[in-house]
Structure formats: structure tokens, C-alpha cells
Design a protein around this motif. Structure first.
Motif, mmCIF file in Angstrom:
data_model
loop_
_atom_site.group_PDB
_atom_site.id
_atom_site.type_symbol
_atom_site.label_atom_id
_atom_site.label_comp_id
_atom_site.label_asym_id
_atom_site.label_seq_id
_atom_site.Cartn_x
_atom_site.Cartn_y
_atom_site.Cartn_z
ATOM 1 N N LYS A 14 17.495 18.018 0.810
ATOM 2 C CA LYS A 14 18.507 16.965 0.057
ATOM 3 C C LYS A 14 17.918 15.452 -0.093
ATOM 4 C CE LYS A 14 22.776 18.871 1.804
ATOM 5 N NZ LYS A 14 24.067 18.796 2.735
ATOM 6 N N ASP A 15 17.045 15.025 0.869
ATOM 7 C CA ASP A 15 16.595 13.926 0.701
ATOM 8 C C ASP A 15 15.483 13.782 -0.752
ATOM 9 O OD1 ASP A 15 15.136 11.290 0.619
ATOM 10 O OD2 ASP A 15 14.093 11.910 2.490
ATOM 11 N N THR A 16 16.337 13.074 -1.680
ATOM 12 C CA THR A 16 15.658 12.956 -3.055
ATOM 13 C C THR A 16 14.890 11.789 -3.367
ATOM 14 O OG1 THR A 16 17.662 12.060 -4.151
ATOM 15 C CG2 THR A 16 17.640 14.358 -3.829
ATOM 16 N N HIS A 17 14.443 11.051 -2.301
ATOM 17 C CA HIS A 17 13.360 9.935 -2.792
ATOM 18 C C HIS A 17 12.497 10.444 -3.225
ATOM 19 C CE1 HIS A 17 16.181 8.421 0.619
ATOM 20 N NE2 HIS A 17 16.393 7.349 -0.006
ATOM 21 N N PRO A 18 11.981 9.769 -4.454
ATOM 22 C CA PRO A 18 10.788 9.965 -5.001
ATOM 23 C C PRO A 18 9.500 9.612 -4.085
ATOM 24 C CG PRO A 18 11.391 7.869 -5.940
ATOM 25 C CD PRO A 18 12.474 8.600 -5.018
ATOM 26 N N PRO A 19 8.267 10.382 -4.264
ATOM 27 C CA PRO A 19 7.092 10.282 -3.478
ATOM 28 C C PRO A 19 6.668 8.717 -3.706
ATOM 29 C CG PRO A 19 6.587 11.828 -5.111
ATOM 30 C CD PRO A 19 7.901 11.497 -5.455
ATOM 31 N N GLN A 20 6.750 7.972 -2.356
ATOM 32 C CA GLN A 20 6.341 6.601 -2.462
ATOM 33 C C GLN A 20 5.493 6.561 -0.930
ATOM 34 O OE1 GLN A 20 6.805 3.914 -4.468
ATOM 35 N NE2 GLN A 20 7.803 5.710 -5.753
ATOM 36 N N PRO A 21 4.191 6.432 -1.262
ATOM 37 C CA PRO A 21 3.314 6.434 -0.128
ATOM 38 C C PRO A 21 3.476 5.142 0.567
ATOM 39 C CG PRO A 21 1.911 6.144 -1.990
ATOM 40 C CD PRO A 21 3.242 6.463 -2.564
ATOM 41 N N VAL A 22 3.660 5.342 2.170
ATOM 42 C CA VAL A 22 3.834 4.310 2.863
ATOM 43 C C VAL A 22 2.592 4.098 3.902
ATOM 44 C CG1 VAL A 22 4.957 3.050 4.725
ATOM 45 C CG2 VAL A 22 6.282 4.174 2.770
ATOM 46 N N PHE A 23 1.646 3.054 4.109
ATOM 47 C CA PHE A 23 0.683 3.152 4.930
ATOM 48 C C PHE A 23 0.759 1.958 5.791
ATOM 49 C CE2 PHE A 23 -0.406 3.952 0.243
ATOM 50 C CZ PHE A 23 -0.976 5.296 0.620
ATOM 51 N N ARG A 24 0.300 2.342 7.130
ATOM 52 C CA ARG A 24 0.215 1.472 8.178
ATOM 53 C C ARG A 24 -0.681 0.065 7.829
ATOM 54 N NH1 ARG A 24 0.108 5.637 13.463
ATOM 55 N NH2 ARG A 24 1.498 7.142 12.584
ATOM 56 N N ASP A 25 -1.756 0.399 7.047
ATOM 57 C CA ASP A 25 -2.866 -0.628 7.116
ATOM 58 C C ASP A 25 -3.527 -0.314 5.752
ATOM 59 O OD1 ASP A 25 -4.707 1.241 7.858
ATOM 60 O OD2 ASP A 25 -4.574 0.587 9.900
ATOM 61 N N GLU A 26 -4.406 -1.300 5.583
ATOM 62 C CA GLU A 26 -5.127 -1.252 4.117
ATOM 63 C C GLU A 26 -6.126 -0.081 4.380
ATOM 64 O OE1 GLU A 26 -5.136 -2.164 0.985
ATOM 65 O OE2 GLU A 26 -3.363 -3.177 1.921
ATOM 66 N N ALA A 27 -6.586 0.194 5.593
ATOM 67 C CA ALA A 27 -7.609 1.452 5.698
ATOM 68 C C ALA A 27 -7.016 2.738 5.492
ATOM 69 C CB ALA A 27 -7.927 1.378 7.189
ATOM 70 N N GLY A 28 -5.682 2.935 5.671
ATOM 71 C CA GLY A 28 -4.999 4.033 5.223
ATOM 72 C C GLY A 28 -4.678 3.996 3.849
ATOM 73 N N ARG A 29 -4.237 2.948 3.220
ATOM 74 C CA ARG A 29 -4.104 2.882 1.652
ATOM 75 C C ARG A 29 -5.388 3.159 1.102
ATOM 76 N NH1 ARG A 29 -0.687 0.830 -1.304
ATOM 77 N NH2 ARG A 29 0.472 -0.424 0.300
ATOM 78 N N ALA A 30 -6.593 2.885 1.665
ATOM 79 C CA ALA A 30 -8.038 3.089 0.970
ATOM 80 C C ALA A 30 -8.305 4.538 1.212
ATOM 81 C CB ALA A 30 -8.883 2.085 1.529
#
Length: 172
Positions: A14-30
Motif C-alpha cells: 500500500k505504501d505508494t511512495h515513489p523511490p527516493q533513496p535515503v543515505f546515511r552519509d556521502e559514502a553511501g550516496r557515492a
């Protein structure tokens, strides 16, 4: 199926939120950006349109992480199930990328089977169902994959997915 399992699966889709990545830190984003670039290169032949491929990979990453699944395993399963074809329909009626059986829309959804051809919905169903089977099998991937495919106890399907998974693993 137990009411508690049905409710948990129903709430998961049911949770229809679109994919939005969330990162703990810049290393995770990289790391995510590196994964996205590597997987995009690998998938270019199957999904040649850059935008479609990017949205697909972002959704796979989001839904697999949301369900606590390895993204490589999900990509391997999709390779075996549908060969990355959004509108794939099996001989028994399973639909979409993750070949979700239409009865699941009655069990945990709103009974709208056409939504199984919507990329994010199909991935959400497939990942949620696979997570449930992994939990039922106490983390045994081989048995969970057999349940997912309806071939529990037969080695061909789990072995195919496990082999495909190896090709989609991303270095740690």
C-alpha cells in the motif's frame, strides 16, 4: 495464509511512495551512484532507453532495499522470470518483471490485476512476496526461491536464479 501475514503484505504494497533513496552519509550516496552506473552499463542491451533503464534500476534498488533483499538477487530473479520485459506474461498468467501471479492482487491488493504491469507496483509485490518466503523459510534462499516460483523442492529454478544473481553482484 494467516491474517497477520496477509495484513503485513497488504501494508507493504500500500505504501505508494515513489523511490527516493535515503543515505546515511556521502559514502553511501557515492556507493549507490557507483552501483547505478555499473548496473546501467550491464543492463544497457536489455533496456536500451536511458530513462527507462534509470527508473527501473532506481526502483529495483529502492524496492529490494525496502524489503531487505540483495539487489543482485532481485535483478537475477527478474532476469530468469521475465528477461527484463515489463509486459511479460507466463503460460500460467504471471505478469510483469517479477512474474507476479494475479491472485496476489486479491489476497493483498485492491484486485486490480492491470497494476501488475506498472513497474514499481510489480517490483513492490515481487519483493514483498519474496521477503515473505525468505522469512517463512528462515532465510533459506534456495527454498524461498522455489516457493516464489511454485517449484519448491525442484532445483532448476533456484539454481537458475542463483547463477543469474552471481552475474549481478556488486563488489562490497
Amino acid at each position: 495464509m494467516a491474517d497477520s501475514v496477509r495484513l503485513a503484505l497488504s501494508n507493504a504494497i500500500k505504501d505508494t511512495h515513489p523511490p527516493q533513496p535515503v543515505f546515511r552519509d556521502e559514502a553511501g550516496r557515492a556507493r549507490y551512484q557507483q552501483w547505478l552506473a555499473a548496473m546501467s552499463d550491464r543492463l544497457k542491451r536489455k533496456l536500451p532507453d536511458d530513462q527507462v533503464r534509470l527508473e527501473f534500476l532506481q526502483s529495483v534498488w529502492y524496492e529490494s532495499n525496502r524489503a531487505g533483499l540483495d539487489t543482485g538477487m532481485v535483478l537475477g530473479l527478474i532476469q530468469v522470470e521475465s528477461a527484463y520485459r515489463k509486459y511479460a506474461v507466463s503460460m500460467v498468467g504471471a505478469r510483469g518483471y517479477m512474474q507476479v501471479m494475479p491472485f496476489w492482487t486479491n489476497v493483498i491488493g485492491d484486485s486490480d490485476r492491470s497494476k501488475l504491469f506498472h513497474m514499481q507496483t510489480n517490483l513492490r509485490y515481487g519483493c514483498s512476496i519474496l521477503r515473505m518466503y525468505l522469512d517463512m523459510e528462515n532465510g533459506n534462499t534456495y527454498l524461498a526461491l522455489g516457493r516464489y516460483n511454485g517449484s519448491r523442492g525442484k532445483p532448476a529454478y533456484p539454481n537458475s536464479v542463483l547463477a543469474a544473481w552471481e552475474k549481478w553482484k556488486f563488489p562490497s
